[in-house]
Design an enzyme around this catalytic site. Sequence first.
Site, PDB file in Angstrom:
ATOM      1  N   ARG A  14     -23.397   7.987  29.609  1.00  0.00           N
ATOM      2  CA  ARG A  14     -23.230   8.340  31.036  1.00  0.00           C
ATOM      3  C   ARG A  14     -21.908   7.792  31.574  1.00  0.00           C
ATOM      4  NH1 ARG A  14     -26.489  10.492  29.305  1.00  0.00           N
ATOM      5  NH2 ARG A  14     -28.618  10.914  29.940  1.00  0.00           N
ATOM      6  N   SER A  16     -32.017  11.392  37.706  1.00  0.00           N
ATOM      7  CA  SER A  16     -32.219   9.947  37.545  1.00  0.00           C
ATOM      8  C   SER A  16     -31.285   9.204  38.498  1.00  0.00           C
ATOM      9  CB  SER A  16     -31.875   9.518  36.114  1.00  0.00           C
ATOM     10  OG  SER A  16     -32.698  10.211  35.216  1.00  0.00           O
ATOM     11  N   GLU A  30     -26.651   5.953  39.135  1.00  0.00           N
ATOM     12  CA  GLU A  30     -25.954   7.012  38.383  1.00  0.00           C
ATOM     13  C   GLU A  30     -25.126   7.912  39.315  1.00  0.00           C
ATOM     14  OE1 GLU A  30     -28.221   9.134  35.154  1.00  0.00           O
ATOM     15  OE2 GLU A  30     -27.419  10.883  36.193  1.00  0.00           O
TER      16      GLU A  30
HETATM   17  C1  LIG Z   1     -32.943  17.611  39.292  1.00  0.00           C
HETATM   18  C2  LIG Z   1     -31.772  16.978  38.599  1.00  0.00           C
HETATM   19  C3  LIG Z   1     -31.814  16.711  37.244  1.00  0.00           C
HETATM   20  C4  LIG Z   1     -30.708  16.112  36.592  1.00  0.00           C
HETATM   21  N1  LIG Z   1     -30.795  15.860  35.251  1.00  0.00           N
HETATM   22  C5  LIG Z   1     -29.751  15.298  34.603  1.00  0.00           C
HETATM   23  C6  LIG Z   1     -29.826  15.015  33.202  1.00  0.00           C
HETATM   24  O1  LIG Z   1     -30.826  15.289  32.541  1.00  0.00           O
HETATM   25  N2  LIG Z   1     -28.750  14.445  32.604  1.00  0.00           N
HETATM   26  C7  LIG Z   1     -27.605  14.155  33.295  1.00  0.00           C
HETATM   27  O2  LIG Z   1     -26.652  13.642  32.669  1.00  0.00           O
HETATM   28  N3  LIG Z   1     -27.505  14.410  34.618  1.00  0.00           N
HETATM   29  C8  LIG Z   1     -28.540  14.969  35.284  1.00  0.00           C
HETATM   30  N4  LIG Z   1     -28.466  15.206  36.635  1.00  0.00           N
HETATM   31  C9  LIG Z   1     -27.244  14.821  37.363  1.00  0.00           C
HETATM   32  C10 LIG Z   1     -26.230  15.971  37.614  1.00  0.00           C
HETATM   33  O3  LIG Z   1     -26.829  17.218  37.539  1.00  0.00           O
HETATM   34  C11 LIG Z   1     -25.055  15.932  36.624  1.00  0.00           C
HETATM   35  O4  LIG Z   1     -24.389  14.698  36.732  1.00  0.00           O
HETATM   36  C12 LIG Z   1     -24.041  17.065  36.878  1.00  0.00           C
HETATM   37  O5  LIG Z   1     -23.079  17.084  35.860  1.00  0.00           O
HETATM   38  C13 LIG Z   1     -23.353  16.961  38.237  1.00  0.00           C
HETATM   39  O6  LIG Z   1     -22.646  18.172  38.418  1.00  0.00           O
HETATM   40  P1  LIG Z   1     -22.188  18.651  39.864  1.00  0.00           P
HETATM   41  O7  LIG Z   1     -21.284  19.815  39.667  1.00  0.00           O
HETATM   42  O8  LIG Z   1     -23.366  18.875  40.720  1.00  0.00           O
HETATM   43  O9  LIG Z   1     -21.370  17.402  40.346  1.00  0.00           O
HETATM   44  P2  LIG Z   1     -21.205  16.793  41.868  1.00  0.00           P
HETATM   45  O10 LIG Z   1     -22.513  16.227  42.254  1.00  0.00           O
HETATM   46  O11 LIG Z   1     -20.644  17.870  42.728  1.00  0.00           O
HETATM   47  O12 LIG Z   1     -20.165  15.691  41.580  1.00  0.00           O
HETATM   48  C14 LIG Z   1     -20.520  14.535  40.846  1.00  0.00           C
HETATM   49  C15 LIG Z   1     -19.266  13.661  40.670  1.00  0.00           C
HETATM   50  O13 LIG Z   1     -18.341  14.337  39.819  1.00  0.00           O
HETATM   51  C16 LIG Z   1     -17.121  14.594  40.520  1.00  0.00           C
HETATM   52  N5  LIG Z   1     -16.683  15.948  40.127  1.00  0.00           N
HETATM   53  C17 LIG Z   1     -17.373  17.111  40.295  1.00  0.00           C
HETATM   54  N6  LIG Z   1     -16.657  18.133  39.780  1.00  0.00           N
HETATM   55  C18 LIG Z   1     -15.505  17.592  39.279  1.00  0.00           C
HETATM   56  C19 LIG Z   1     -14.351  18.134  38.625  1.00  0.00           C
HETATM   57  N7  LIG Z   1     -14.225  19.436  38.366  1.00  0.00           N
HETATM   58  N8  LIG Z   1     -13.348  17.275  38.263  1.00  0.00           N
HETATM   59  C20 LIG Z   1     -13.438  15.939  38.515  1.00  0.00           C
HETATM   60  N9  LIG Z   1     -14.507  15.374  39.132  1.00  0.00           N
HETATM   61  C21 LIG Z   1     -15.534  16.191  39.509  1.00  0.00           C
HETATM   62  C22 LIG Z   1     -17.456  14.496  41.996  1.00  0.00           C
HETATM   63  O14 LIG Z   1     -16.314  14.153  42.757  1.00  0.00           O
HETATM   64  C23 LIG Z   1     -18.527  13.429  41.981  1.00  0.00           C
HETATM   65  O15 LIG Z   1     -17.947  12.141  41.928  1.00  0.00           O
HETATM   66  C24 LIG Z   1     -29.548  15.794  37.318  1.00  0.00           C
HETATM   67  C25 LIG Z   1     -29.505  16.073  38.698  1.00  0.00           C
HETATM   68  C26 LIG Z   1     -30.601  16.650  39.337  1.00  0.00           C
HETATM   69  C27 LIG Z   1     -30.541  16.950  40.805  1.00  0.00           C
END
Ligand SMILES: Cc1cc2nc3c(=O)[nH]c(=O)nc-3n(C[C@H](O)[C@H](O)[C@H](O)COP(=O)(O)OP(=O)(O)OC[C@H]3O[C@@H](n4cnc5c(N)ncnc54)[C@H](O)[C@@H]3O)c2cc1C
Length: 313
Positions: A155, A212, A307
């Site tokens: 992570r 998480s 996280e």
């Molecule tokens: C129901 C649920 C289940 C989940 N299960 C998992 C799991 O099993 N495993 C896991 O690892 N995660 C899990 N997650 C967490 C999450 O989905 C991941 O971390 C995902 O990759 C976040 O993507 P996002 O586009 O929504 O990022 P955001 O929430 O929009 O951003 C997260 C962070 O990344 C940065 N960011 C976003 N896009 C970029 C980019 N293009 N370049 C640089 N920085 C960027 C943002 O500034 C922020 O700091 C879960 C979340 C939820 C709600």
Amino acid sequence: MTKLSDLTTIRVGGTPKQLLVAKTTDELISFANRVWDETENWLLLGGGSNVVVNDSIPFLDVIQVSTRGIDVMGNVITVQAGENWHEFVRYANSQGWAGIESLAGIPGTVGAAPIQNIGAYGQEVSTVIQSVEFFDYDSRELVVLSNEDCEFGYRDSVFKRGRRGIVTSVSFVFDGTEVSELEKTSEDVLNQRRAKGMVLDADDHDTWSCGSFFVNPLVTPSFARTLPLDAPQWEVGDEVKLSAAWLIENAGLTKGFSLPNSKAAISTKHALAITNRGGATSEDIVELASFIQTQVGNTFGIYLVPEPNIIGF
Ligand SMILES: Cc1cc2nc3c(=O)[nH]c(=O)nc-3n(C[C@H](O)[C@H](O)[C@H](O)COP(=O)(O)OP(=O)(O)OC[C@H]3O[C@@H](n4cnc5c(N)ncnc54)[C@H](O)[C@@H]3O)c2cc1C
């Protein structure tokens, strides 16, 4: 005006000063240059599934990554940052590309996947990433970072340790295998995830979360030996990984737990998810998170690290 509570899966966060939706990499770079010149107070947003933003943070400029496109060049697949992660997994499965089938159902974008090296059910995205195209905050240049440059860990990546900028696309190399095998694995994973409230569902408050909320702690083997015998433990190199969910439940915080007068609660399906039961404030979420940290700290002497990216607290 769109609020961050409409753009994030835990559904908290106030109105940004401006919301810039970038549909091409050129737009992304031009928005970034403009915003970065003007303020330190900016947020890059993908699918909003791993952020908790203060409801009353003032003057926040938000750039939303909505770029699209998948290019296949020989065995290298390059995906634009704004593509939906789960849809990409389905596409990869349909092409017989193995390596991300167990990451089905994770919300968010492809560009955010390397940020915390998303992982689930024994897979991590870092194993199939060849390189990342990155618009660097400091140099204002578009650079290509190799897998090694990204310094992936559990992570974790270089992007979580101070390398600021924007992932504009991710290039993958996959092994090939049977489509039916990949689709079956994804379906099995999705069923397990649904049972834990880990697949987004607007009608199920257990999924109004960031997934998480805490990472599983890594401790030394000698510290791990001080814990109760039934505490789950996995050897990871020289360290031992513990189950944050087990620590929370065994610190006396059961599924569904909520503080008085709060609309935030631990999921009724998974002790590791903090959820919005409808109308929760960002303070409700952060207060519950900090209560959990205190309880686990007092019981086991372990500090749980959040996280999601918690902004404005
Ligand atoms: C129901 C649920 C289940 C989940 N299960 C998992 C799991 O099993 N495993 C896991 O690892 N995660 C899990 N997650 C967490 C999450 O989905 C991941 O971390 C995902 O990759 C976040 O993507 P996002 O586009 O929504 O990022 P955001 O929430 O929009 O951003 C997260 C962070 O990344 C940065 N960011 C976003 N896009 C970029 C980019 N293009 N370049 C640089 N920085 C960027 C943002 O500034 C922020 O700091 C879960 C979340 C939820 C709600």
